[in-house]
Design an enzyme around this catalytic site. Structure first.
Site, PDB file in Angstrom:
ATOM      1  N   GLY A 126      -7.922 -15.424  -0.095  1.00 35.20           N
ATOM      2  CA  GLY A 126      -6.805 -15.596   0.801  1.00 35.20           C
ATOM      3  C   GLY A 126      -6.369 -14.231   0.507  1.00 35.20           C
ATOM      4  O   GLY A 126      -7.066 -13.305   0.430  1.00 35.20           O
ATOM      5  N   ARG A 158      -6.368  -3.068  -5.122  1.00 37.98           N
ATOM      6  CA  ARG A 158      -6.204  -4.602  -5.158  1.00 37.98           C
ATOM      7  C   ARG A 158      -4.655  -4.840  -5.579  1.00 37.98           C
ATOM      8  O   ARG A 158      -4.431  -4.412  -6.692  1.00 37.98           O
ATOM      9  CB  ARG A 158      -7.059  -5.408  -6.205  1.00 37.98           C
ATOM     10  CG  ARG A 158      -8.487  -5.218  -5.732  1.00 37.98           C
ATOM     11  CD  ARG A 158      -9.287  -5.571  -6.938  1.00 37.98           C
ATOM     12  NE  ARG A 158      -9.123  -4.523  -7.996  1.00 37.98           N
ATOM     13  CZ  ARG A 158      -9.676  -4.701  -9.191  1.00 37.98           C
ATOM     14  NH1 ARG A 158     -10.432  -5.522  -9.336  1.00 37.98           N
ATOM     15  NH2 ARG A 158      -9.523  -3.824 -10.109  1.00 37.98           N
ATOM     16  N   GLU A 159      -4.046  -5.964  -5.015  1.00 36.83           N
ATOM     17  CA  GLU A 159      -2.713  -6.273  -5.577  1.00 36.83           C
ATOM     18  C   GLU A 159      -3.033  -6.909  -6.864  1.00 36.83           C
ATOM     19  O   GLU A 159      -4.009  -7.482  -7.284  1.00 36.83           O
ATOM     20  CB  GLU A 159      -2.057  -7.257  -4.597  1.00 36.83           C
ATOM     21  CG  GLU A 159      -1.497  -6.769  -3.168  1.00 36.83           C
ATOM     22  CD  GLU A 159      -1.328  -7.688  -2.146  1.00 36.83           C
ATOM     23  OE1 GLU A 159      -0.683  -8.757  -2.650  1.00 36.83           O
ATOM     24  OE2 GLU A 159      -1.175  -7.348  -1.119  1.00 36.83           O
ATOM     25  N   CYS A 162      -5.876  -9.422   2.892  1.00 36.21           N
ATOM     26  CA  CYS A 162      -6.834  -8.447   3.442  1.00 36.21           C
ATOM     27  C   CYS A 162      -7.882  -9.174   3.919  1.00 36.21           C
ATOM     28  O   CYS A 162      -8.673  -9.300   4.993  1.00 36.21           O
ATOM     29  CB  CYS A 162      -7.136  -7.356   2.368  1.00 36.21           C
ATOM     30  SG  CYS A 162      -5.831  -6.163   2.290  1.00 36.21           S
ATOM     31  N   GLU A 164      -7.589   2.504   2.378  1.00 34.00           N
ATOM     32  CA  GLU A 164      -7.112   2.026   1.055  1.00 34.00           C
ATOM     33  C   GLU A 164      -8.004   0.975   0.028  1.00 34.00           C
ATOM     34  O   GLU A 164      -8.543  -0.253   0.993  1.00 34.00           O
ATOM     35  CB  GLU A 164      -5.814   1.333   1.111  1.00 34.00           C
ATOM     36  CG  GLU A 164      -5.109   1.263  -0.366  1.00 34.00           C
ATOM     37  CD  GLU A 164      -5.514   2.347  -1.368  1.00 34.00           C
ATOM     38  OE1 GLU A 164      -5.130   3.505  -1.082  1.00 34.00           O
ATOM     39  OE2 GLU A 164      -6.142   2.134  -2.364  1.00 34.00           O
ATOM     40  N   VAL A 196       0.818  -1.221  -0.083  1.00 30.63           N
ATOM     41  CA  VAL A 196       0.014   0.066  -0.046  1.00 30.63           C
ATOM     42  C   VAL A 196       0.813   1.277   0.015  1.00 30.63           C
ATOM     43  O   VAL A 196       0.867   2.101  -0.992  1.00 30.63           O
ATOM     44  CB  VAL A 196      -0.692  -0.096   1.215  1.00 30.63           C
ATOM     45  CG1 VAL A 196      -1.615   1.318   1.458  1.00 30.63           C
ATOM     46  CG2 VAL A 196      -1.954  -1.137   1.026  1.00 30.63           C
TER      47      VAL A 196
HETATM   48  N1  LIG Z   1      -2.139  -5.197   0.444  1.00 34.89           N
HETATM   49  C1  LIG Z   1      -3.307  -4.885  -0.015  1.00 34.89           C
HETATM   50  O1  LIG Z   1      -3.871  -4.980  -1.071  1.00 34.89           O
HETATM   51  C2  LIG Z   1      -4.047  -3.921   0.908  1.00 34.89           C
HETATM   52  C3  LIG Z   1      -4.901  -3.494   0.308  1.00 34.89           C
HETATM   53  C4  LIG Z   1      -6.145  -2.358   1.038  1.00 34.89           C
HETATM   54  C5  LIG Z   1      -5.507  -2.023   2.289  1.00 34.89           C
HETATM   55  N2  LIG Z   1      -4.648  -2.822   2.936  1.00 34.89           N
HETATM   56  C6  LIG Z   1      -4.180  -2.313   4.362  1.00 34.89           C
HETATM   57  O2  LIG Z   1      -3.112  -1.676   4.273  1.00 34.89           O
HETATM   58  C7  LIG Z   1      -2.082  -1.743   5.249  1.00 34.89           C
HETATM   59  C8  LIG Z   1      -0.793  -2.200   4.984  1.00 34.89           C
HETATM   60  O3  LIG Z   1      -0.629  -3.263   4.251  1.00 34.89           O
HETATM   61  P1  LIG Z   1       0.437  -3.883   3.217  1.00 34.89           P
HETATM   62  O4  LIG Z   1       0.217  -4.977   2.321  1.00 34.89           O
HETATM   63  O5  LIG Z   1       1.071  -2.696   2.573  1.00 34.89           O
HETATM   64  O6  LIG Z   1       1.714  -4.021   4.241  1.00 34.89           O
HETATM   65  P2  LIG Z   1       3.040  -4.518   4.037  1.00 34.89           P
HETATM   66  O7  LIG Z   1       3.213  -5.784   5.151  1.00 34.89           O
HETATM   67  O8  LIG Z   1       3.221  -4.920   2.683  1.00 34.89           O
HETATM   68  O9  LIG Z   1       3.945  -3.379   4.462  1.00 34.89           O
HETATM   69  C9  LIG Z   1       3.935  -2.697   5.600  1.00 34.89           C
HETATM   70  C10 LIG Z   1       5.321  -2.122   5.625  1.00 34.89           C
HETATM   71  O10 LIG Z   1       5.318  -1.115   6.970  1.00 34.89           O
HETATM   72  C11 LIG Z   1       6.665  -1.170   7.549  1.00 34.89           C
HETATM   73  N3  LIG Z   1       6.651  -0.735   8.903  1.00 34.89           N
HETATM   74  C12 LIG Z   1       5.906  -1.516  10.102  1.00 34.89           C
HETATM   75  N4  LIG Z   1       5.852  -0.805  10.999  1.00 34.89           N
HETATM   76  C13 LIG Z   1       6.674   0.467  10.851  1.00 34.89           C
HETATM   77  C14 LIG Z   1       7.077   1.859  11.260  1.00 34.89           C
HETATM   78  N5  LIG Z   1       6.761   2.020  12.758  1.00 34.89           N
HETATM   79  N6  LIG Z   1       7.621   2.707  10.505  1.00 34.89           N
HETATM   80  C15 LIG Z   1       7.840   2.556   9.489  1.00 34.89           C
HETATM   81  N7  LIG Z   1       7.430   1.529   8.683  1.00 34.89           N
HETATM   82  C16 LIG Z   1       6.996   0.421   9.357  1.00 34.89           C
HETATM   83  C17 LIG Z   1       7.038  -2.476   7.240  1.00 34.89           C
HETATM   84  O11 LIG Z   1       8.405  -2.697   7.305  1.00 34.89           O
HETATM   85  C18 LIG Z   1       6.488  -3.050   5.790  1.00 34.89           C
HETATM   86  O12 LIG Z   1       7.598  -2.504   4.796  1.00 34.89           O
HETATM   87  C19 LIG Z   1      -2.691  -2.892   5.943  1.00 34.89           C
HETATM   88  O13 LIG Z   1      -3.515  -2.290   7.225  1.00 34.89           O
HETATM   89  C20 LIG Z   1      -3.578  -3.382   5.044  1.00 34.89           C
HETATM   90  O14 LIG Z   1      -4.848  -4.169   5.713  1.00 34.89           O
HETATM   91  C21 LIG Z   1      -3.692  -3.549   2.226  1.00 34.89           C
END
Ligand SMILES: NC(=O)c1ccc[n+]([C@@H]2O[C@H](COP(=O)([O-])OP(=O)(O)OC[C@H]3O[C@@H](n4cnc5c(N)ncnc54)[C@H](O)[C@@H]3O)[C@@H](O)[C@H]2O)c1
Length: 451
Positions: free
Chosen positions: A258, A155-156, A261, A152, A12
């Protein structure tokens, strides 16, 4: 042009930051993972997302996109700071907010001027208020700030397109002016905009994901019924989808949802309901059906192959869906582990998710392409609907297999054609046992997988 700091450079954060830079803003991405930041500085992407590499490179070259581990550098001139850290499932299914807490505390300690804190992570209802309390308590001396929830919906696999062409953007805050300022950042996208209060914005995200997961579990339940009644679920979904009140999306029966999310978000919403004295019957059923769908694939495999001890099974696809290397909560990994537990040797191929899988699953044999997977396999299981699996030379696949058995967890192939070629074929919800119906002359109209 605005100055934006993005905390967290995962799926994200990296997409959000890069797209904001591409819209002409000055963006600094901050992550605590030093290795990730080093790689990004060298132009190496830590994730696979179509089109992202080129976009990152272009905006770095234009000096609009920067990477750092330093909150001070990121916050220096920022008017907005987006929190995009992970919110994984805790032990009881609740959203674990330790990364959000840590990000909020560090922002509070390092901010030197008034700022708008935008929460993009998916967080339980009430987290915005909680974040404001954390920031107030952690500030060495009071500095004005506002908290805005901006969930957000990307979608990946199609994240950039989704970010740049959203169906809607949602902004929630107790401070309307702050919410409008964040909405203004998105105004070039010309999408529908919902400006509401903090808790409602947080709830919109959970309700949306829970509804989509419900559609997937609904059609998966229909697929089980179709298999007992001799109906074809792909045609049932098509016939339903023309109804404007229903629509065609998220109605593909398969191996269950899966990814990072849906599983955790449905669980977290159910947990929220339970801990507030409610009994979320529908959400519990959605999760139960989803869990069973993976087991159902195993039942099919056992039904056709019998005892799996000593057998060699080929798995096509490891990512939780196509066009991503994300294997979090991937149904493929559940099935691979179950196969191995039952004594099978597993060979697999995925265009991009093999390195991530090799770190998680010991003993799986990775192959260079689907044809190598087929060699001497007693059965082939399709778990991820990658485009490149759609038009395989099935004669070649069959000739190299020890036994011509295909369990198609994503309904990629025509049961009639597979039968014609001499395969023992099982799809999902396609006639009795998933074997296909007799009068089959229609193509499945495929859309990207829903989960
Ligand atoms: N992946 C998706 O498709 C998607 C879609 C919509 C919403 N979301 C939501 O967005 C959020 C992030 O998801 P993601 O898939 O990008 O997660 P991710 O695990 O891919 O990335 C999270 C990043 O945050 C970093 N991080 C953790 N703690 C930190 C801190 N204190 N300071 C700085 N960086 C820090 C980690 O090192 C990592 O790089 C989640 O809440 C998820 O539910 C994800």
């Amino acid at each position: 042009m605005k100055n934006i700091c993005v905390i967290g450079s995962g799926y994200v954060g990296l997409v959000t930051g890069t797209c904001f830079a591409d819209l002409g803003n000055q963006v600094t991405l901050v992550d605590i993972d030093q290795g990730k930041i080093e790689r990004l500085k060298k132009g190496e992407l830590p994730i696979y997302e179509p089109g992202l590499e080129e976009l990152v490179e272009r905006n770095v070259r234009a000096s609009r996109l920067f990477f750092t581990t330093s909150y001070e550098d990121g916050l220096e001139n920022a008017e907005f700071v987006f929190i995009c850290v992970g919110t994984p499932s805790g032990v009881d299914g609740e959203a674990d907010l330790k990364y959000v807490r840590s990000a909020a505390e560090t922002i509070a300690q390092k901010m030197e001027h008034s700022i708008i804190i935008v929460n993009k992570s998916t967080v339980p209802v009430g987290t915005g208020d909680w974040t404001a309390d954390i920031v107030k308590r952690a500030q060495p001396s009071p500095i004005d700030f506002a908290v805005v929830s901006c969930p957000e919906f990307l979608r990946e696999g199609s994240a950039i397109t989704d970010f740049l062409n959203p169906d809607r953007n949602v902004f929630g805050s107790t401070n309307r002016e702050a919410a409008e300022k964040v909405a203004d950042l998105y105004s070039p996208l010309k999408a529908e905009t919902v400006i509401t209060d903090l808790r409602t914005a947080e709830m919109i995200k959970y309700a949306s994901n829970a509804f989509l997961a419900t559609r997937i579990s609904f059609i998966n339940e229909m697929s089980i019924i179709c298999e007992r009644m001799g109906a074809d679920v792909t045609e049932v979904a098509r016939g339903m989808g023309f109804d404007k009140r229903i629509g065609p999306h998220f109605l593909q029966a398969g191996v269950g949802y899966g990814g990072s999310c849906f599983p955790k978000d449905v669980k977290a919403l159910a947990y929220m309901a339970q801990t507030h004295g409610m009994h979320p019957q529908l959400l519990n059923a959605v999760m139960e059906i989803n869990d069973f769908q993976r087991k159902h694939i195993m039942l099919k495999i056992r039904d056709v192959l019998g005892n799996l001890d000593g057998k060699t099974l080929g798995v096509l696809g490891l990512a939780f869906k196509e066009n991503t290397d994300d294997i979090r909560e991937s149904p493929a990994l559940t099935v691979v582990r179950l196969l191995m537990n039952q004594g099978a040797t597993v060979k697999a191929y995925d265009p991009v998710a093999m390195p991530n899988t090799a770190k998680e699953v010991e003993g799986i044999k990775m192959c260079n392409d689907p044809y190598e997977v087929a060699i001497d396999a007693d059965g082939l299981i399709v778990m991820t609907p990658w485009n490149e699996f759609k038009q395989l030379d099935m004669q070649r696949v069959k000739d190299s297999m020890a036994d011509a058995i295909v369990i198609d967890g994503r309904n990629m192939y025509s049961p009639a054609r597979m039968k014609e070629l001499g395969f023992t074929y099982r799809g999902v919800g396609r006639g009795y046992n998933g074997e296909g119906i007799l009068a089959e002359n229609q193509e499945i109209v495929s859309e990207p997988s829903a989960d």
